[in-house]
Design a protein around this motif. Sequence first.
Motif, PDB file in Angstrom:
ATOM      1  N   VAL A 237      -6.478  -7.164  -1.328  1.00 41.85           N
ATOM      2  CA  VAL A 237      -5.557  -7.722  -0.338  1.00 41.85           C
ATOM      3  C   VAL A 237      -4.562  -6.641   0.092  1.00 41.85           C
ATOM      4  N   ALA A 238      -4.586  -6.296   1.383  1.00 35.37           N
ATOM      5  CA  ALA A 238      -3.640  -5.313   1.918  1.00 35.37           C
ATOM      6  C   ALA A 238      -2.326  -6.016   2.234  1.00 35.37           C
ATOM      7  N   CYS A 239      -1.249  -5.533   1.625  1.00 35.85           N
ATOM      8  CA  CYS A 239       0.061  -6.195   1.742  1.00 35.85           C
ATOM      9  C   CYS A 239       1.027  -5.283   2.490  1.00 35.85           C
ATOM     10  N   MET A 240       1.344  -5.646   3.719  1.00 42.06           N
ATOM     11  CA  MET A 240       2.159  -4.795   4.588  1.00 42.06           C
ATOM     12  C   MET A 240       3.573  -4.608   4.076  1.00 42.06           C
ATOM     13  N   GLY A 241       4.121  -5.665   3.488  1.00 39.10           N
ATOM     14  CA  GLY A 241       5.519  -5.607   3.097  1.00 39.10           C
ATOM     15  C   GLY A 241       5.812  -4.680   1.946  1.00 39.10           C
ATOM     16  N   THR A 242       4.789  -4.374   1.137  1.00 38.21           N
ATOM     17  CA  THR A 242       5.001  -3.522  -0.024  1.00 38.21           C
ATOM     18  C   THR A 242       4.148  -2.251  -0.002  1.00 38.21           C
ATOM     19  N   GLY A 243       3.259  -2.122   0.982  1.00 35.56           N
ATOM     20  CA  GLY A 243       2.440  -0.911   1.085  1.00 35.56           C
ATOM     21  C   GLY A 243       1.445  -0.749  -0.039  1.00 35.56           C
TER      22      GLY A 243
END
Length: 312
Positions: free
Chosen positions: A187-193
Amino acid sequence: MIVPLLCPAIAAHAGLAIALNSADGTLSLIDTETYQVTGKVAVCKEPHHLMPTPDDKSLIVACAASNQLVFFDPNTGQEQKRIRNISDPYQLGFSPNRKWFVATSLRLDRVDLYDPSDFRLVARLPAPKTPSHMAFDNDSQFVFVTLQDSNEIMAISLGTQTIAWVIPVAATPAGVVMAPDNRHLLVACMGTGVVEVIEWRTRKSVMKIPTGTAAHNLQPKGDGRHYYVSNRTIDGSISLLDTQTMTVVEKYEVPGGPDDMIVRADGKELWATARFARQVQVLDLVTKKIKQSIKVGSSPHGVFFTNHAGLR
């Protein structure tokens, strides 16, 4: 309407790339050999994502704000047909067994399950908040959907058409894929990079792998092991993730907000839409440098060509 049409010689002998310009409501048609834009197609309001049909005879464009699916010939860019009354299709997916067609409705907070034979709505499930990308398990038992604004991932049982579970993940999850082992969700999580690794059968987070600021989407390299991760910022990058070691093994500078990606079948190029630069960036995977920056329309999102690497 196509302005202008691909000439017959180009259509017959050159590869065609299709890039979605979400803000313009158009497609850009690109010659994959010369990197020249050869035409532009007016499609609909807010085309965001696209995917081929399982038989590869059509390319489906999801028109979120106009509630329809538009089918194109992936080799010529010619429109084939439209299916209307598909409510707010944002991201699309066919289950591996081809028995289900799934569409997320990002702005309406729900996920729709369709019969792919006639695109009849079978079930509509609430998905707060902001359902975005999806992935399937290999056996087509579940579809997993990221919920961007509630920082969660949801599992839907395709057999019962019900929500099986919802668990928290890192901030602002977007892209999600099933790892080749069919055990872990990435899962790619934008808020935490980070790319968060989820053991989906036990519903546990295994690790968080830093990839770069605003980790957004994942694309298989085609070797059954590696995935590219787009880190969507103005001075962005793309990371190469090894799913056997669960580490980033390479990283490339790709400016302009890299988003969706596709890899040539020969493994020599990666194409990525640059959302903030109105470009498609062509990354040379031999030199590790940008080879071409192709000017397209406003807010380019999805990109596709037929001569691409495999799904895993």
